[in-house]
Each structure stands twice: as structure tokens, then as C-alpha cells.
Scaffold this motif. Sequence first.
Motif, PDB file in Angstrom:
ATOM      1  N   GLU A 163       0.830  -1.205   0.000  1.00  0.00           N
ATOM      2  CA  GLU A 163       0.000   0.000   0.000  1.00  0.00           C
ATOM      3  C   GLU A 163       0.865   1.257   0.000  1.00  0.00           C
ATOM      4  N   PHE A 164       1.919   1.246   0.798  1.00  0.00           N
ATOM      5  CA  PHE A 164       2.831   2.392   0.849  1.00  0.00           C
ATOM      6  C   PHE A 164       3.492   2.600  -0.509  1.00  0.00           C
ATOM      7  N   ARG A 165       3.930   1.521  -1.133  1.00  0.00           N
ATOM      8  CA  ARG A 165       4.597   1.629  -2.440  1.00  0.00           C
ATOM      9  C   ARG A 165       3.675   2.237  -3.487  1.00  0.00           C
ATOM     10  N   ARG A 166       2.419   1.891  -3.491  1.00  0.00           N
ATOM     11  CA  ARG A 166       1.500   2.507  -4.463  1.00  0.00           C
ATOM     12  C   ARG A 166       1.484   4.025  -4.280  1.00  0.00           C
ATOM     13  N   ALA A 167       1.430   4.471  -3.044  1.00  0.00           N
ATOM     14  CA  ALA A 167       1.374   5.909  -2.760  1.00  0.00           C
ATOM     15  C   ALA A 167       2.690   6.600  -3.068  1.00  0.00           C
ATOM     16  N   ILE A 168       3.815   6.020  -2.665  1.00  0.00           N
ATOM     17  CA  ILE A 168       5.096   6.697  -2.873  1.00  0.00           C
ATOM     18  C   ILE A 168       5.512   6.646  -4.338  1.00  0.00           C
ATOM     19  N   ASP A 169       5.200   5.566  -5.040  1.00  0.00           N
ATOM     20  CA  ASP A 169       5.540   5.498  -6.460  1.00  0.00           C
ATOM     21  C   ASP A 169       4.803   6.587  -7.240  1.00  0.00           C
ATOM     22  N   ALA A 170       3.529   6.797  -6.929  1.00  0.00           N
ATOM     23  CA  ALA A 170       2.762   7.853  -7.598  1.00  0.00           C
ATOM     24  C   ALA A 170       3.363   9.224  -7.287  1.00  0.00           C
ATOM     25  N   ASN A 171       3.780   9.441  -6.049  1.00  0.00           N
ATOM     26  CA  ASN A 171       4.390  10.708  -5.662  1.00  0.00           C
ATOM     27  C   ASN A 171       5.723  10.921  -6.373  1.00  0.00           C
ATOM     28  N   ALA A 172       6.546   9.890  -6.431  1.00  0.00           N
ATOM     29  CA  ALA A 172       7.852  10.013  -7.088  1.00  0.00           C
ATOM     30  C   ALA A 172       7.689  10.350  -8.566  1.00  0.00           C
ATOM     31  N   LYS A 173       6.797   9.652  -9.237  1.00  0.00           N
ATOM     32  CA  LYS A 173       6.575   9.898 -10.670  1.00  0.00           C
ATOM     33  C   LYS A 173       6.017  11.293 -10.911  1.00  0.00           C
ATOM     34  N   ALA A 174       5.069  11.720 -10.089  1.00  0.00           N
ATOM     35  CA  ALA A 174       4.497  13.059 -10.235  1.00  0.00           C
ATOM     36  C   ALA A 174       5.543  14.133  -9.957  1.00  0.00           C
ATOM     37  N   SER A 175       6.412  13.900  -8.993  1.00  0.00           N
ATOM     38  CA  SER A 175       7.455  14.871  -8.664  1.00  0.00           C
ATOM     39  C   SER A 175       8.385  15.076  -9.846  1.00  0.00           C
ATOM     40  N   CYS A 176       8.824  13.988 -10.458  1.00  0.00           N
ATOM     41  CA  CYS A 176       9.737  14.091 -11.599  1.00  0.00           C
ATOM     42  C   CYS A 176       9.045  14.679 -12.829  1.00  0.00           C
ATOM     43  N   ARG A 177       7.787  14.369 -13.006  1.00  0.00           N
ATOM     44  CA  ARG A 177       7.044  14.817 -14.183  1.00  0.00           C
ATOM     45  C   ARG A 177       6.607  16.282 -14.062  1.00  0.00           C
ATOM     46  N   ALA A 178       6.163  16.694 -12.886  1.00  0.00           N
ATOM     47  CA  ALA A 178       5.512  17.999 -12.739  1.00  0.00           C
ATOM     48  C   ALA A 178       6.372  19.094 -12.112  1.00  0.00           C
ATOM     49  N   GLU A 179       7.508  18.723 -11.545  1.00  0.00           N
ATOM     50  CA  GLU A 179       8.327  19.710 -10.851  1.00  0.00           C
ATOM     51  C   GLU A 179       9.635  19.928 -11.611  1.00  0.00           C
ATOM     52  N   PRO A 180       9.797  21.091 -12.241  1.00  0.00           N
ATOM     53  CA  PRO A 180      11.018  21.335 -13.008  1.00  0.00           C
ATOM     54  C   PRO A 180      12.301  21.257 -12.164  1.00  0.00           C
ATOM     55  N   GLY A 181      12.201  21.552 -10.872  1.00  0.00           N
ATOM     56  CA  GLY A 181      13.376  21.531 -10.005  1.00  0.00           C
ATOM     57  C   GLY A 181      13.704  20.184  -9.406  1.00  0.00           C
ATOM     58  N   CYS A 182      12.882  19.165  -9.670  1.00  0.00           N
ATOM     59  CA  CYS A 182      13.152  17.807  -9.165  1.00  0.00           C
ATOM     60  C   CYS A 182      13.937  17.044 -10.216  1.00  0.00           C
ATOM     61  N   ARG A 183      15.195  16.768  -9.930  1.00  0.00           N
ATOM     62  CA  ARG A 183      16.068  16.088 -10.891  1.00  0.00           C
ATOM     63  C   ARG A 183      16.030  14.574 -10.765  1.00  0.00           C
ATOM     64  N   GLN A 184      15.766  14.089  -9.565  1.00  0.00           N
ATOM     65  CA  GLN A 184      15.778  12.640  -9.337  1.00  0.00           C
ATOM     66  C   GLN A 184      14.944  12.331  -8.113  1.00  0.00           C
ATOM     67  N   PHE A 185      14.218  11.216  -8.183  1.00  0.00           N
ATOM     68  CA  PHE A 185      13.403  10.792  -7.042  1.00  0.00           C
ATOM     69  C   PHE A 185      13.343   9.273  -7.103  1.00  0.00           C
ATOM     70  N   ASP A 186      14.188   8.626  -6.341  1.00  0.00           N
ATOM     71  CA  ASP A 186      14.292   7.170  -6.352  1.00  0.00           C
ATOM     72  C   ASP A 186      13.670   6.581  -5.086  1.00  0.00           C
ATOM     73  N   VAL A 187      12.985   5.459  -5.265  1.00  0.00           N
ATOM     74  CA  VAL A 187      12.385   4.705  -4.167  1.00  0.00           C
ATOM     75  C   VAL A 187      13.190   3.417  -4.034  1.00  0.00           C
ATOM     76  N   VAL A 188      13.760   3.191  -2.854  1.00  0.00           N
ATOM     77  CA  VAL A 188      14.662   2.061  -2.630  1.00  0.00           C
ATOM     78  C   VAL A 188      14.066   1.127  -1.574  1.00  0.00           C
ATOM     79  N   GLU A 189      14.085  -0.165  -1.866  1.00  0.00           N
ATOM     80  CA  GLU A 189      13.685  -1.186  -0.900  1.00  0.00           C
ATOM     81  C   GLU A 189      14.938  -1.896  -0.390  1.00  0.00           C
ATOM     82  N   PRO A 190      15.363  -1.621   0.844  1.00  0.00           N
ATOM     83  CA  PRO A 190      16.516  -2.336   1.386  1.00  0.00           C
ATOM     84  C   PRO A 190      16.249  -3.841   1.409  1.00  0.00           C
ATOM     85  N   ARG A 191      17.221  -4.607   0.981  1.00  0.00           N
ATOM     86  CA  ARG A 191      17.061  -6.060   0.882  1.00  0.00           C
ATOM     87  C   ARG A 191      16.911  -6.740   2.230  1.00  0.00           C
TER      88      ARG A 191
END
Length: 102
Positions: free
Chosen positions: A19-47
Motif C-alpha cells: 500500500e505504501f509503495r503505491r502511494a510513494i511510487d505515484a508521488n515520485a513519478k508526479a514529482s519528476c514529471r511535474a516539478e522542473p526543479g526535481c532532478r531525481q526521485f528514487d524509491v529504494v527497498e533495502p534487501r
Amino acid sequence: MSGYVILVDFLLKPGSKAEFRRAIDANAKASCRAEPGCRQFDVVEPRDDPDRIVLYEIYDDRAAFEAHLKTPHLAAFEAASNHLVTKKTVIAGDLACEGSKE
């Protein structure tokens, strides 16, 4: 190289990662797509920790990050995910060296 880096370490309630991943993935994609000042937004799952998510974000500067904090997609993410998080740690820093292939 300049840039404003944000690391966010989320400790999640057990069983809430999907559930968290669905929410954060949407936020990360929107940040990169809609914010000119956002250069990178990576979501990492520690193994080694199934209940942890780490974000690695790079903005052009602190002002770009401050603009990110006011976006509707971040507000939507927080509303959808706050109840899933047991601990959140934020580290802000300056990009000192960008290890690219150039």
C-alpha cells in the motif's frame, strides 16, 4: 556540481509495504514529471528489511524542494500513507559529487 539532496528513511508497519509503495511510487513519478526543479526521485527497498523504504531525491536547490513540499501530489501521498509509517527520518544535504558516466 550543485544540488539539494533529501534522504528519507521510512519504517513501515508490518504488512503495509504494498500500500505504501503505491502511494510513494505515484508521488515520485508526479514529482519528476511535474516539478522542473526535481532532478531525481528514487524509491529504494533495502534487501535486509522488508518494512523499510528509503527515498533518494535531488532538487536543483532548496527552493525547489520547498516548492515540492507544497504540491498536491505530496499532500495526497501523506494523506494516503501517514497511517502506514511508524518512523520517518529525513536527512538534507548538498550534492558534493555526482558520479555519472560522463
